[in-house]
Motif scaffolding. Structure first.
Motif, PDB file in Angstrom:
ATOM      1  N   SER A 195     -11.726   5.729  -8.187  1.00 27.61           N
ATOM      2  CA  SER A 195     -11.404   4.399  -7.666  1.00 27.61           C
ATOM      3  C   SER A 195     -10.028   4.387  -6.986  1.00 27.61           C
ATOM      4  CB  SER A 195     -11.516   3.320  -8.748  1.00 27.61           C
ATOM      5  OG  SER A 195     -10.613   3.582  -9.761  1.00 27.61           O
ATOM      6  N   ARG A 196      -9.066   5.185  -7.490  1.00 23.47           N
ATOM      7  CA  ARG A 196      -7.752   5.258  -6.819  1.00 23.47           C
ATOM      8  C   ARG A 196      -7.905   5.865  -5.414  1.00 23.47           C
ATOM      9  NH1 ARG A 196      -2.855   5.950  -9.598  1.00 23.47           N
ATOM     10  NH2 ARG A 196      -2.016   5.907  -7.492  1.00 23.47           N
ATOM     11  N   CYS A 197      -8.746   6.889  -5.329  1.00 27.83           N
ATOM     12  CA  CYS A 197      -8.947   7.545  -4.025  1.00 27.83           C
ATOM     13  C   CYS A 197      -9.702   6.625  -3.068  1.00 27.83           C
ATOM     14  CB  CYS A 197      -9.688   8.871  -4.196  1.00 27.83           C
ATOM     15  SG  CYS A 197      -8.671  10.109  -4.994  1.00 27.83           S
ATOM     16  N   GLN A 198     -10.635   5.871  -3.625  1.00 26.62           N
ATOM     17  CA  GLN A 198     -11.395   4.907  -2.823  1.00 26.62           C
ATOM     18  C   GLN A 198     -10.433   3.894  -2.179  1.00 26.62           C
ATOM     19  OE1 GLN A 198     -14.445   3.658  -5.424  1.00 26.62           O
ATOM     20  NE2 GLN A 198     -16.009   3.733  -3.832  1.00 26.62           N
ATOM     21  N   GLU A 199      -9.491   3.455  -2.990  1.00 18.88           N
ATOM     22  CA  GLU A 199      -8.480   2.506  -2.521  1.00 18.88           C
ATOM     23  C   GLU A 199      -7.624   3.138  -1.409  1.00 18.88           C
ATOM     24  OE1 GLU A 199      -6.480   0.736  -5.950  1.00 18.88           O
ATOM     25  OE2 GLU A 199      -4.773   0.491  -4.588  1.00 18.88           O
ATOM     26  N   THR A 257       0.803  -1.221   0.000  1.00 15.59           N
ATOM     27  CA  THR A 257       0.000   0.000   0.000  1.00 15.59           C
ATOM     28  C   THR A 257       0.844   1.283   0.000  1.00 15.59           C
ATOM     29  OG1 THR A 257      -0.072   0.010   2.393  1.00 15.59           O
ATOM     30  CG2 THR A 257      -1.858  -1.150   1.277  1.00 15.59           C
ATOM     31  N   LYS A 281      -9.482   3.255   1.747  1.00 13.77           N
ATOM     32  CA  LYS A 281      -9.510   1.911   2.349  1.00 13.77           C
ATOM     33  C   LYS A 281      -8.227   1.657   3.148  1.00 13.77           C
ATOM     34  CE  LYS A 281     -11.890  -0.773  -0.764  1.00 13.77           C
ATOM     35  NZ  LYS A 281     -11.764  -1.688  -1.906  1.00 13.77           N
ATOM     36  N   ASN A 282      -7.125   2.226   2.675  1.00 13.18           N
ATOM     37  CA  ASN A 282      -5.838   2.071   3.366  1.00 13.18           C
ATOM     38  C   ASN A 282      -5.645   3.098   4.475  1.00 13.18           C
ATOM     39  OD1 ASN A 282      -5.070  -0.048   1.681  1.00 13.18           O
ATOM     40  ND2 ASN A 282      -4.249   1.342   0.153  1.00 13.18           N
TER      41      ASN A 282
END
Lengths: 242, 86
Positions: free
Chosen positions: A136-140, A39, A143-144
């Motif tokens: 989707s990159r920001c969503q990931e 991550t 999540k981290n």
């Protein structure tokens, strides 16, 4: 005496800051490579540590220093700040945000040395992503457990430029609070296109969070961008004229 | 029937208010992306702003990618307004 201080800032403090960036990366790189996590959290924590060091040099170079903080909500946040100097990047670290993903322009990723660190830290290239990919990159990243940092003016060229609504659209879509950060004085310290570090009074202010649900309608994110810009820029303009 | 002058006036007013452009930036030859710095999300916002301003639907059945300059945008709205009045 002003010119003497300017030379001291540029050659002694500026030089020391660059050495700090370079040698700390040189020492840390093998460890970061060996203990790399998928991550990029370790790299982001390292960048936070580096940024705190840069802030120390910046403080010594300043003619006045004031940091005003505010309570921030728990969990991931979208941090938005005005942008008029290369020094702005490091200011986020002063408020204890130690796991942040920056959304930046594509040319920054082409910088030798720094580009590599930025990719390893999982920073997002705004120039090569569609709004959907960005989401989707920001969503990931959320999540981290990351905060996402935007400079919504997009460029340092016009300090009064409008705030683009991308960061606010993202906050709306991901239901994240927006934390406004006002940065005053860095434009006087290190303006665009110059490399002399002038002594200037630096004032940083973190505002209480703003929530997307307070801005309804199909243009809610646009109106949130306007409202946050007004809040940040009225503070910055007041401090710059003080 | 709305005139072209009214279309230009209302469009510019909406862009000045919502996107903080200065009046002198809004010349017909100004390119939305390269000169005014509008990105893809701004383009979507602009459509919503103009729909509210003119009370028409711009999103369905039209290829908005052909709109490069402000002049193209005025022509496009004029065409839609004409169709709307038929």
């Amino acid at each position: 005496m002003g010119w003497l201080r300017c030379y001291f800032n540029t050659f002694c403090l500026g030089g020391a800051a660059l050495c700090w960036l370079f040698f700390s990366t040189l020492v840390a790189a093998p460890f970061l490579l060996l203990c790399a996590d998928k991550t990029g959290t370790r790299v982001r924590k390292f960048v936070f540590f580096q940024s705190r060091g840069i802030m120390r040099f910046m403080r010594w170079a300043s003619s006045g220093w004031q940091v005003q903080t505010a309570p921030v909500p728990a969990g991931s946040r979208v941090i938005v700040a005005n942008h008029a100097s290369a020094l702005d990047l490091y200011t986020v670290s002063l408020f204890g945000f130690d796991n942040v993903v920056y959304v930046t322009k594509e040319w920054v990723f082409r910088l030798p040395f720094f580009g590599y660190i930025m990719r390893a830290a999982g920073y997002i290239d705004a120039g090569h992503t569609t709004p959907q990919e960005m989401l989707s990159r920001c969503q990931e990243a959320v999540k981290n457990g990351c905060d996402i940092v935007f400079f919504p003016q997009g460029s340092r060229k016009d300090p009064q430029a409008r705030f683009k609504s991308g960061a606010f659209y993202l906050a709306e879509q991901l239901h994240l609070p927006v934390v406004p950060l006002a940065i005053a004085g860095t434009q006087q310290m290190l303006p665009v296109g110059q490399w002399h570090i002038k002594p200037a009074r630096i004032v940083l202010k973190l505002f209480p969070a703003v929530y997307p649900q307070d801005f309804t309608g199909p243009l809610g994110h646009l109106h949130m961008a306007q409202s946050v810009k007004k809040q940040i820029m009225s503070f910055v303009n007041k401090e710059n004229n003080a | 029937m709305i005139t072209r002058e009214e279309i230009i006036k209302h469009t510019n007013e909406a862009l000045e208010k919502e996107f903080e452009f200065r009046a002198e930036q809004l010349v017909p030859s100004a390119r939305l992306r390269d000169d005014l710095g509008l990105d893809s999300l701004d383009a979507l916002d602009m459509v919503v702003v103009l729909e509210q301003q003119f009370g028409v639907t711009l999103r369905q059945g039209y290829d908005l990618r052909t709109i490069i300059t402000l002049e193209d945008l005025y022509n496009f709205i004029e065409k839609i307004a004409r169709e709307h009045n038929k």
